[in-house]
Motif scaffolding. Structure first.
Motif, short mmCIF file in Angstrom:
data_model
loop_
_atom_site.label_atom_id
_atom_site.label_comp_id
_atom_site.label_asym_id
_atom_site.label_seq_id
_atom_site.Cartn_x
_atom_site.Cartn_y
_atom_site.Cartn_z
N VAL A 1 0.85 -1.20 0.00
CA VAL A 1 0.00 0.00 0.00
C VAL A 1 0.88 1.25 0.00
O VAL A 1 0.63 2.20 -0.76
CB VAL A 1 -0.94 0.00 1.23
CG1 VAL A 1 -1.60 1.37 1.40
CG2 VAL A 1 -2.01 -1.07 1.07
N LEU A 2 1.92 1.25 0.83
CA LEU A 2 2.82 2.40 0.87
C LEU A 2 3.56 2.57 -0.45
O LEU A 2 3.77 3.69 -0.92
CB LEU A 2 3.82 2.25 2.02
CG LEU A 2 3.23 2.23 3.43
CD1 LEU A 2 4.32 2.07 4.47
CD2 LEU A 2 2.43 3.50 3.70
N ARG B 1 1.77 -6.31 -8.34
CA ARG B 1 1.77 -7.43 -7.40
C ARG B 1 2.32 -7.00 -6.05
O ARG B 1 3.37 -6.36 -5.96
CB ARG B 1 2.59 -8.58 -7.97
CG ARG B 1 2.41 -9.90 -7.23
CD ARG B 1 3.08 -11.04 -7.96
NE ARG B 1 2.62 -11.09 -9.34
CZ ARG B 1 3.41 -11.30 -10.38
NH1 ARG B 1 4.71 -11.45 -10.22
NH2 ARG B 1 2.89 -11.35 -11.60
N ASP B 2 1.61 -7.38 -4.99
CA ASP B 2 2.01 -6.97 -3.63
C ASP B 2 3.44 -7.36 -3.30
O ASP B 2 4.18 -6.57 -2.71
CB ASP B 2 1.06 -7.57 -2.60
CG ASP B 2 -0.22 -6.78 -2.43
OD1 ASP B 2 -0.46 -5.84 -3.23
OD2 ASP B 2 -1.01 -7.09 -1.52
N SER B 3 3.82 -8.60 -3.62
CA SER B 3 5.16 -9.07 -3.23
C SER B 3 6.25 -8.24 -3.89
O SER B 3 7.25 -7.89 -3.24
CB SER B 3 5.31 -10.55 -3.59
OG SER B 3 5.14 -10.76 -4.98
N ILE B 4 6.08 -7.92 -5.16
CA ILE B 4 7.08 -7.13 -5.88
C ILE B 4 7.12 -5.70 -5.36
O ILE B 4 8.19 -5.11 -5.18
CB ILE B 4 6.81 -7.18 -7.39
CG1 ILE B 4 7.10 -8.59 -7.93
CG2 ILE B 4 7.63 -6.13 -8.15
CD1 ILE B 4 6.82 -8.76 -9.41
N LEU B 5 5.94 -5.14 -5.10
CA LEU B 5 5.88 -3.77 -4.58
C LEU B 5 6.48 -3.67 -3.19
O LEU B 5 7.22 -2.73 -2.88
CB LEU B 5 4.44 -3.29 -4.57
CG LEU B 5 3.82 -2.99 -5.93
CD1 LEU B 5 2.32 -2.78 -5.81
CD2 LEU B 5 4.48 -1.76 -6.56
N ALA B 6 6.18 -4.63 -2.32
CA ALA B 6 6.73 -4.61 -0.96
C ALA B 6 8.25 -4.74 -0.99
O ALA B 6 8.96 -4.04 -0.26
CB ALA B 6 6.11 -5.73 -0.13
N ASP B 7 8.76 -5.62 -1.84
CA ASP B 7 10.21 -5.77 -1.96
C ASP B 7 10.86 -4.49 -2.48
O ASP B 7 11.93 -4.08 -2.00
CB ASP B 7 10.55 -6.93 -2.91
CG ASP B 7 10.27 -8.29 -2.30
OD1 ASP B 7 10.00 -8.36 -1.09
OD2 ASP B 7 10.31 -9.29 -3.04
N ALA B 8 10.21 -3.86 -3.44
CA ALA B 8 10.75 -2.61 -3.98
C ALA B 8 10.74 -1.51 -2.92
O ALA B 8 11.69 -0.71 -2.83
CB ALA B 8 9.94 -2.17 -5.20
N PHE B 9 9.70 -1.48 -2.11
CA PHE B 9 9.63 -0.50 -1.02
C PHE B 9 10.82 -0.66 -0.09
O PHE B 9 11.51 0.32 0.25
CB PHE B 9 8.32 -0.68 -0.25
CG PHE B 9 8.17 0.24 0.93
CD1 PHE B 9 7.58 1.48 0.79
CD2 PHE B 9 8.63 -0.14 2.19
CE1 PHE B 9 7.45 2.34 1.88
CE2 PHE B 9 8.52 0.71 3.27
CZ PHE B 9 7.92 1.94 3.13
N GLU B 10 11.08 -1.90 0.34
CA GLU B 10 12.21 -2.14 1.24
C GLU B 10 13.54 -1.82 0.58
O GLU B 10 14.45 -1.29 1.23
CB GLU B 10 12.18 -3.60 1.71
CG GLU B 10 11.00 -3.89 2.64
CD GLU B 10 10.88 -5.35 2.99
OE1 GLU B 10 10.28 -5.65 4.05
OE2 GLU B 10 11.36 -6.21 2.22
N ALA B 11 13.65 -2.11 -0.71
CA ALA B 11 14.88 -1.79 -1.43
C ALA B 11 15.11 -0.29 -1.51
O ALA B 11 16.25 0.19 -1.39
CB ALA B 11 14.84 -2.40 -2.83
#
Length: 227
Positions: free
Chosen positions: A82-83, A107-117
């Protein structure tokens, strides 16, 4: 699909001294090297640290369990996705042809990983304090939505597990019944099986986790009502 570089006025709020760090943070492994997996690994720890410290200061009377549940709610994959959408990271991802075709940028998983990166990229570019100043405001709304005292409710799976453990019963088993829909909009159906007393319930959700929680909630209600 090359990413558009962030400028000073963009949502991320950090002008990179080394823009290559951001480019790597937004490059999925499907697009080749250098990709963002190492940055995602580092960013995961940084996000957990930032959120943990913020909750520790925000909830001075909360115990470890409440702090852990609060952090888990804020840093789970769906919440970070979401962020990432609020930061418009999806449209800036560099993806391979296959991921582009299947809507990987949604996709949530790709977006969440990109956020952390991206968090890791900010840290490497400017240091911890600068990273904290940029990143913590992204969590402000979701932190405000948590109980002010830190008395967070236990999730359904935890409640069910503790109820069974307290009665020396076997733990529940979760079984994926089906999944349907496109990769970016899947629906999962999960069955929760309790052997003693015998209960079987199903739940549905946009992720396997949500479906499991729904099934656990239904099982818990049946078990409590039967007493």
């Amino acid at each position: 699909m090359p990413n558009k570089p962030f400028q000073r006025g963009d949502r991320i709020g950090h002008p990179f001294s080394n823009p290559d760090l951001l480019a790597q943070a937004l490059r999925h492994r499907s697009a080749g090297v250098p990709h963002n997996e190492r940055l995602e690994f580092l960013g995961d720890s940084i996000v957990n640290m930032l959120v943990a410290q913020a909750l520790y200061e925000r909830w001075p009377k909360a115990d470890e369990g409440a702090l852990t549940r609060g952090r888990a709610e804020l840093v789970r994959e769906g919440a970070l996705a979401v962020l990432a959408r609020e930061l418009e990271l999806g449209e800036r991802l560099t993806l391979g042809a296959g991921e582009m075709k299947t809507g990987g940028h949604r996709r949530d998983s790709i977006l969440a990983d990109a956020f952390e990166a991206v968090v890791a990229a900010i840290y490497l570019d400017a240091g911890f304090e600068a990273c904290r100043a940029v990143v913590l405001p992204w969590f402000a709304a979701s932190m405000d939505a948590l109980p002010a005292t830190g008395r967070t409710e236990k999730d359904p799976k935890t409640r069910l597990q503790e109820w069974l453990q307290g009665r020396q019963k076997a733990l529940p088993q979760y079984e994926l019944v089906s999944e349907s829909g496109d990769d970016h909009a899947k629906t999962f159906r999960v069955r929760c099986n309790v052997t003693e007393p015998a209960v079987s319930t199903e739940g549905e959700g946009a992720s396997r986790r949500l479906a499991e929680q729904q099934a656990a909630s239904a099982a818990f209600e049946l078990l409590v009502d039967s007493k």
